[in-house]
Write a protein that holds these residues in place. Structure first.
Motif, PDB file in Angstrom:
ATOM      1  N   VAL A  53      53.269  68.550  62.780  1.00  0.00           N
ATOM      2  CA  VAL A  53      52.476  67.378  63.158  1.00  0.00           C
ATOM      3  C   VAL A  53      53.335  66.122  63.217  1.00  0.00           C
ATOM      4  O   VAL A  53      52.829  65.005  63.102  1.00  0.00           O
ATOM      5  N   SER A  54      54.632  66.296  63.413  1.00  0.00           N
ATOM      6  CA  SER A  54      55.506  65.138  63.569  1.00  0.00           C
ATOM      7  C   SER A  54      55.142  64.407  64.858  1.00  0.00           C
ATOM      8  O   SER A  54      54.934  65.036  65.903  1.00  0.00           O
ATOM      9  N   PRO A  55      55.019  63.069  64.841  1.00  0.00           N
ATOM     10  CA  PRO A  55      54.686  62.327  66.067  1.00  0.00           C
ATOM     11  C   PRO A  55      55.706  62.631  67.166  1.00  0.00           C
ATOM     12  O   PRO A  55      56.910  62.542  66.934  1.00  0.00           O
ATOM     13  N   ASP A  56      55.223  63.013  68.350  1.00  0.00           N
ATOM     14  CA  ASP A  56      56.184  63.293  69.412  1.00  0.00           C
ATOM     15  C   ASP A  56      55.972  62.464  70.678  1.00  0.00           C
ATOM     16  O   ASP A  56      56.783  62.536  71.595  1.00  0.00           O
ATOM     17  N   TYR A  57      54.909  61.675  70.745  1.00  0.00           N
ATOM     18  CA  TYR A  57      54.819  60.659  71.792  1.00  0.00           C
ATOM     19  C   TYR A  57      53.796  59.615  71.373  1.00  0.00           C
ATOM     20  O   TYR A  57      52.938  59.870  70.526  1.00  0.00           O
ATOM     21  N   VAL A  58      53.936  58.435  71.954  1.00  0.00           N
ATOM     22  CA  VAL A  58      53.112  57.288  71.574  1.00  0.00           C
ATOM     23  C   VAL A  58      52.341  56.794  72.789  1.00  0.00           C
ATOM     24  O   VAL A  58      52.899  56.679  73.890  1.00  0.00           O
ATOM     25  N   ILE A  59      51.075  56.521  72.591  1.00  0.00           N
ATOM     26  CA  ILE A  59      50.228  55.929  73.627  1.00  0.00           C
ATOM     27  C   ILE A  59      49.892  54.509  73.195  1.00  0.00           C
ATOM     28  O   ILE A  59      49.306  54.297  72.133  1.00  0.00           O
ATOM     29  N   VAL A  60      50.284  53.533  74.024  1.00  0.00           N
ATOM     30  CA  VAL A  60      50.062  52.131  73.712  1.00  0.00           C
ATOM     31  C   VAL A  60      49.819  51.390  75.023  1.00  0.00           C
ATOM     32  O   VAL A  60      50.389  51.748  76.060  1.00  0.00           O
ATOM     33  N   PRO A  61      48.944  50.396  75.054  1.00  0.00           N
ATOM     34  CA  PRO A  61      48.743  49.622  76.286  1.00  0.00           C
ATOM     35  C   PRO A  61      50.066  49.036  76.766  1.00  0.00           C
ATOM     36  O   PRO A  61      50.902  48.603  75.965  1.00  0.00           O
ATOM     37  N   ARG A  62      50.271  49.015  78.085  1.00  0.00           N
ATOM     38  CA  ARG A  62      51.527  48.495  78.633  1.00  0.00           C
ATOM     39  C   ARG A  62      51.775  47.051  78.206  1.00  0.00           C
ATOM     40  O   ARG A  62      52.922  46.630  78.078  1.00  0.00           O
ATOM     41  N   THR A  63      50.705  46.326  77.987  1.00  0.00           N
ATOM     42  CA  THR A  63      50.872  44.925  77.572  1.00  0.00           C
ATOM     43  C   THR A  63      51.534  44.803  76.210  1.00  0.00           C
ATOM     44  O   THR A  63      52.051  43.745  75.856  1.00  0.00           O
ATOM     45  N   HIS A  64      51.512  45.877  75.413  1.00  0.00           N
ATOM     46  CA  HIS A  64      52.094  45.846  74.069  1.00  0.00           C
ATOM     47  C   HIS A  64      53.285  46.803  73.943  1.00  0.00           C
ATOM     48  O   HIS A  64      53.835  46.957  72.851  1.00  0.00           O
ATOM     49  N   GLN A  65      53.658  47.430  75.036  1.00  0.00           N
ATOM     50  CA  GLN A  65      54.734  48.418  74.989  1.00  0.00           C
ATOM     51  C   GLN A  65      56.061  47.806  74.553  1.00  0.00           C
ATOM     52  O   GLN A  65      56.735  48.320  73.657  1.00  0.00           O
ATOM     53  N   ASP A  66      56.449  46.707  75.183  1.00  0.00           N
ATOM     54  CA  ASP A  66      57.745  46.094  74.870  1.00  0.00           C
ATOM     55  C   ASP A  66      57.813  45.640  73.417  1.00  0.00           C
ATOM     56  O   ASP A  66      58.855  45.786  72.756  1.00  0.00           O
ATOM     57  N   ALA A  67      56.715  45.106  72.909  1.00  0.00           N
ATOM     58  CA  ALA A  67      56.696  44.648  71.514  1.00  0.00           C
ATOM     59  C   ALA A  67      56.867  45.821  70.557  1.00  0.00           C
ATOM     60  O   ALA A  67      57.589  45.714  69.550  1.00  0.00           O
ATOM     61  N   LEU A  68      56.218  46.960  70.871  1.00  0.00           N
ATOM     62  CA  LEU A  68      56.341  48.130  70.011  1.00  0.00           C
ATOM     63  C   LEU A  68      57.757  48.696  70.075  1.00  0.00           C
ATOM     64  O   LEU A  68      58.335  49.060  69.035  1.00  0.00           O
ATOM     65  N   VAL A  69      58.325  48.770  71.264  1.00  0.00           N
ATOM     66  CA  VAL A  69      59.696  49.279  71.401  1.00  0.00           C
ATOM     67  C   VAL A  69      60.666  48.411  70.611  1.00  0.00           C
ATOM     68  O   VAL A  69      61.555  48.904  69.910  1.00  0.00           O
ATOM     69  N   SER A  70      60.503  47.105  70.701  1.00  0.00           N
ATOM     70  CA  SER A  70      61.363  46.186  69.954  1.00  0.00           C
ATOM     71  C   SER A  70      61.205  46.390  68.457  1.00  0.00           C
ATOM     72  O   SER A  70      62.194  46.404  67.703  1.00  0.00           O
ATOM     73  N   ALA A  71      59.971  46.561  68.011  1.00  0.00           N
ATOM     74  CA  ALA A  71      59.709  46.774  66.584  1.00  0.00           C
ATOM     75  C   ALA A  71      60.310  48.096  66.106  1.00  0.00           C
ATOM     76  O   ALA A  71      60.836  48.185  64.991  1.00  0.00           O
ATOM     77  N   LEU A  72      60.255  49.120  66.958  1.00  0.00           N
ATOM     78  CA  LEU A  72      60.848  50.413  66.596  1.00  0.00           C
ATOM     79  C   LEU A  72      62.366  50.300  66.475  1.00  0.00           C
ATOM     80  O   LEU A  72      62.974  50.868  65.559  1.00  0.00           O
ATOM     81  N   LYS A  73      62.995  49.557  67.398  1.00  0.00           N
ATOM     82  CA  LYS A  73      64.440  49.364  67.323  1.00  0.00           C
ATOM     83  C   LYS A  73      64.824  48.614  66.048  1.00  0.00           C
ATOM     84  O   LYS A  73      65.794  48.963  65.367  1.00  0.00           O
ATOM     85  N   ASN A  74      64.071  47.579  65.709  1.00  0.00           N
ATOM     86  CA  ASN A  74      64.351  46.813  64.495  1.00  0.00           C
ATOM     87  C   ASN A  74      64.155  47.667  63.243  1.00  0.00           C
ATOM     88  O   ASN A  74      64.930  47.586  62.285  1.00  0.00           O
ATOM     89  N   THR A  75      63.116  48.474  63.271  1.00  0.00           N
ATOM     90  CA  THR A  75      62.845  49.349  62.125  1.00  0.00           C
ATOM     91  C   THR A  75      63.944  50.389  61.970  1.00  0.00           C
ATOM     92  O   THR A  75      64.383  50.681  60.847  1.00  0.00           O
ATOM     93  N   TYR A  76      64.400  50.950  63.094  1.00  0.00           N
ATOM     94  CA  TYR A  76      65.486  51.932  63.044  1.00  0.00           C
ATOM     95  C   TYR A  76      66.741  51.315  62.426  1.00  0.00           C
ATOM     96  O   TYR A  76      67.394  51.922  61.567  1.00  0.00           O
ATOM     97  N   ALA A  77      67.059  50.093  62.847  1.00  0.00           N
ATOM     98  CA  ALA A  77      68.230  49.408  62.305  1.00  0.00           C
ATOM     99  C   ALA A  77      68.070  49.133  60.818  1.00  0.00           C
ATOM    100  O   ALA A  77      69.050  49.166  60.050  1.00  0.00           O
ATOM    101  N   GLU A  78      66.844  48.858  60.388  1.00  0.00           N
ATOM    102  CA  GLU A  78      66.571  48.616  58.970  1.00  0.00           C
ATOM    103  C   GLU A  78      66.673  49.897  58.161  1.00  0.00           C
ATOM    104  O   GLU A  78      67.230  49.917  57.055  1.00  0.00           O
ATOM    105  N   PHE A  79      66.113  50.992  58.709  1.00  0.00           N
ATOM    106  CA  PHE A  79      66.132  52.277  58.008  1.00  0.00           C
ATOM    107  C   PHE A  79      67.546  52.858  57.944  1.00  0.00           C
ATOM    108  O   PHE A  79      67.951  53.421  56.924  1.00  0.00           O
ATOM    109  N   TYR A  80      68.278  52.768  59.056  1.00  0.00           N
ATOM    110  CA  TYR A  80      69.581  53.422  59.167  1.00  0.00           C
ATOM    111  C   TYR A  80      70.620  52.423  59.690  1.00  0.00           C
ATOM    112  O   TYR A  80      71.017  52.467  60.855  1.00  0.00           O
TER     113      TYR A  80
END
Length: 318
Positions: free
Chosen positions: A246-273
């Motif tokens: 049940v590992s997340p393998d794709y994300v559904i998000v409104p296009r209006t919020h896609q860029d913000a989520l991608v940016s947040a994921l990149k920042n989180t990745y940098a924080e985690f690793y």
């Protein structure tokens, strides 16, 4: 540790069946003792099992304890406390008296239940000797969880851990023989030939975990905090190196919020690793070269762009 000789497998099953028929597993106190011994095995050998999981999956010790070892210690102890409760006869509605292999109904025509007719009770009886075939992604948890159930239910069991997680399998075979009654619980080591032989034999139950497919989407509500969403998505995705049904393998998000989520994921990745996940000692690894090649094949066949993946893409295969 070498594989179990195929010629010995029927004798192992027969020994356990004989133990069951003699009533070895029937006493509740005996079952409680075996469950507590299982917890003791894990408590006294945390480093042994953590090291085995690290060798098999690169699993960090913290993750090994948090998601496997510690959980199984807790469940073993909790099950020992609840065996008496689980084994008690249960009063059932006289209108719904059922019989099956696992439930026996005892009815007294002279005990009232409010209607003056009868007082049926269901009494749980022991099923027999069971076979447990376990997967490799959570080798300890998904091997011992069904074993805990088998012990609590008064069953004898043969445990077949995955040969892909070979270090854990060897550690379990060595330790289980030291802590649990080998007349009731045995480990069989091996791969396809040994599993095939086991499946040729008669068992009262077979418990198998594995081969779950399908997709695990994440739906992000646009009103939700995007930073929290990113941390939860990435944290879940990176658990066990993503090797979870049940590992997340794709994300559904409104296009209006896609860029913000991608940016947040990149920042989180940098924080985690901060040094990158490839060199981090805080993340599990793909279990084998074959599994790594399979995943790389999906990626190499992908025709999608980063972020936007089409439904028919190779990465969307179940």
């Amino acid at each position: 540790m070498s594989n179990t000789p195929i010629s010995e497998i029927p004798a192992i099953r027969d020994t356990l069946r004989a133990s069951f028929r003699k009533g070895l597993t029937r006493p509740l106190e005996w079952r409680k003792h075996q469950l507590l011994q299982l917890a003791r095995m894990l408590q006294e050998n945390v480093d042994v099992f953590a090291e085995a999981l690290h060798k098999d999956l690169g699993k960090p010790k913290f993750e090994a304890y948090a998601y496997e070892i510690g959980v199984m210690i807790e469940r073993s102890v909790d099950s020992a406390k609840r065996v008496d409760e689980w084994a008690k006869p249960v009063v059932v509605d006289a209108q719904y008296v059922l019989c099956s292999r696992s439930v026996r109904i005892r009815v007294s025509l002279f005990e009232g239940t409010g209607n003056g007719l009868c007082s049926p009770r269901s009494t749980r009886h022991l099923s027999g000797t069971v076979l447990i075939i376990a997967p490799w992604n959570y080798p300890l948890a998904l091997t011992l969880q069904p074993l805990i159930g088998a012990i609590a239910a008064g069953c004898c069991a043969v445990i077949k851990p995955s040969e892909i997680a070979s270090h854990f399998a060897a550690a379990l075979a060595e330790m289980l023989a030291k802590y649990l009654d080998s007349n009731a619980y045995r480990v069989v080591l091996g791969a396809v030939p040994e599993t095939t032989k086991l499946l040729e034999l008669q068992w009262d139950h077979i418990f198998y975990t594995g081969n779950l497919g399908g997709k695990s989407p994440v739906l992000v509500d646009p009103s939700f905090d995007v930073t929290i969403a990113a941390k939860r998505i990435l944290g879940a995705k990176m658990q066990n190196g993503g090797q979870l049904c049940v590992s997340p393998d794709y994300v559904i998000v409104p296009r209006t919020h896609q860029d913000a989520l991608v940016s947040a994921l990149k920042n989180t990745y940098a924080e985690f690793y901060p040094q990158g996940s490839l060199v981090s000692d805080s993340i599990s690894r793909i279990v084998s070269p074959d599994h790594h090649s399979r995943l790389m094949d999906l990626l190499n066949r992908s025709k999608s762009e980063v972020v936007d993946v089409q439904p028919e893409d190779s990465l969307m295969e179940g």
